[in-house]
Design a protein around this motif. Sequence first.
Motif, PDB file in Angstrom:
ATOM      1  N   THR A 198       0.808  -1.126  -0.026  1.00 30.18           N
ATOM      2  CA  THR A 198       0.002   0.130   0.054  1.00 30.18           C
ATOM      3  C   THR A 198       1.116   1.418   0.144  1.00 30.18           C
ATOM      4  N   PRO A 217       0.764   5.561   0.062  1.00 36.03           N
ATOM      5  CA  PRO A 217      -0.269   6.913   0.125  1.00 36.03           C
ATOM      6  C   PRO A 217      -0.461   7.614  -1.008  1.00 36.03           C
ATOM      7  N   GLU A 229      -5.111   5.290   0.346  1.00 35.59           N
ATOM      8  CA  GLU A 229      -4.198   4.121  -0.032  1.00 35.59           C
ATOM      9  C   GLU A 229      -4.415   3.718  -1.371  1.00 35.59           C
ATOM     10  N   LYS A 279      -3.387   0.512  -3.738  1.00 29.69           N
ATOM     11  CA  LYS A 279      -2.788  -0.789  -3.457  1.00 29.69           C
ATOM     12  C   LYS A 279      -2.097  -1.546  -4.969  1.00 29.69           C
TER      13      LYS A 279
END
Length: 435
Positions: free
Chosen positions: A169, A171, A224, A226
């Motif tokens: 993950t 930011p 987040e 992914k």
Amino acid sequence: MKKTVARLPRRHQVLLSSVCAATLVLLLLPSEPATASRHSAEPELEGEQLILGQRYQLQLELAAQEAAVAATSEPEVRWSGYQIRSGDSLARIFDMMGFSPQELYKVTRDKQSERLLRKIHPGDTLRFAQDPDGELVQLAYQLNATDTLIISKTADGYVSEIEQKAVETRPAFAFAEIKTSFWNAGIDAGLTEQQIMSIADMFGWDIDFALDLREGDEFSILFEKKYADGEFIGYGRILAAEFVNRGNSFQAILHDNDRYYTADGQAMRKSFLRSPVKFTYISSSFNPRRLHPVTGQIRAHNGIDYAASVGTPVMSSGDGKVIASAYNNLNGHYVFIQHGERYVTKYLHLSKRLVKNGQRVKQGETIGRVGATGRVTGAHLHYEFLVDGVHRNPRTVELPKAESLAKTELPRFKDIANQRLAVINDNKRVYLAMR
């Protein structure tokens, strides 16, 4: 040296000359090729003479030989894939791939395999591995971006496992300014529909997204993204967000319990939602001296009208008990809910009521649908909020104070909140400077 030899007796001089001559002859004679003996574990090389400078083919070590033999002796496996089409069934797919019904039966004896293979749908791909005899030795079915069902043949039959890719993950930041609508602002900022609705839910206790928003309002979010094997696979949680509405700043930070809190640790979730419907256009606001659109007389409009199409879900703005669920010519289908001792909410002109008298309801639970029943000029929901029996403006009434985090959790939470809000502020400054 010459003077020393000259002083020697004649016979000694002759003897010395003979020795020197013999030594010179030996040095000038050709010698045999230089050789060296090599000690080896291989019997065929034992005692063999090695000539310097010549190349020799050395045998592999015993372990390497065995590995090579094992590698060449393994049966070849052939992989093939099948993309599922509309109308396909497992039986049809196995038949088309050359496998017998017995093999399908053996594969689906594994409960996990049977359950997950039932969920195949058009566009999915099944991958089959066959040995040289054509028998199925493995089947792979990708469930999603990270999980793959692997079914393998063993001595005890077919067994399954879920192979999972590691998820990373990272930011990410987004900023939006409202020009036409909250929804359009979110789309223009690259947010998904789910993210936009999550923001509305997050701040829905403080902001009426159907009425309070104005051009120039803005919001920023830290969320987040992914990745699996370096490839983007989707969005994760919203870690923190800030919404500026009419100059007032509202902030929400995600805690370890998956709930959102203000920067000082008060819960975003409150006893009442500001709006009982998802954000839509509102046709009329709270006005105690409004001219009634049907009768033409001044009559108190002790609530808010939410203009929405017939059938739009209407939510209970808080936990409570239904004290009225009925119909009359003025209100049409209506529902009244008592929330504790002091608060009552009313929902009028419904097309359908989904709760009964005495029923307990939860905040956000659907209690009816927007309609145009009773004395109305068009489809809408009329919503009223009463405190101690007195009508109050749902938009501005002071709601019960939110719960706070436990004092023991506050220090750690505030550290996290300060870090995430600092990231939002830094990214926002950079974004605005680049515009």
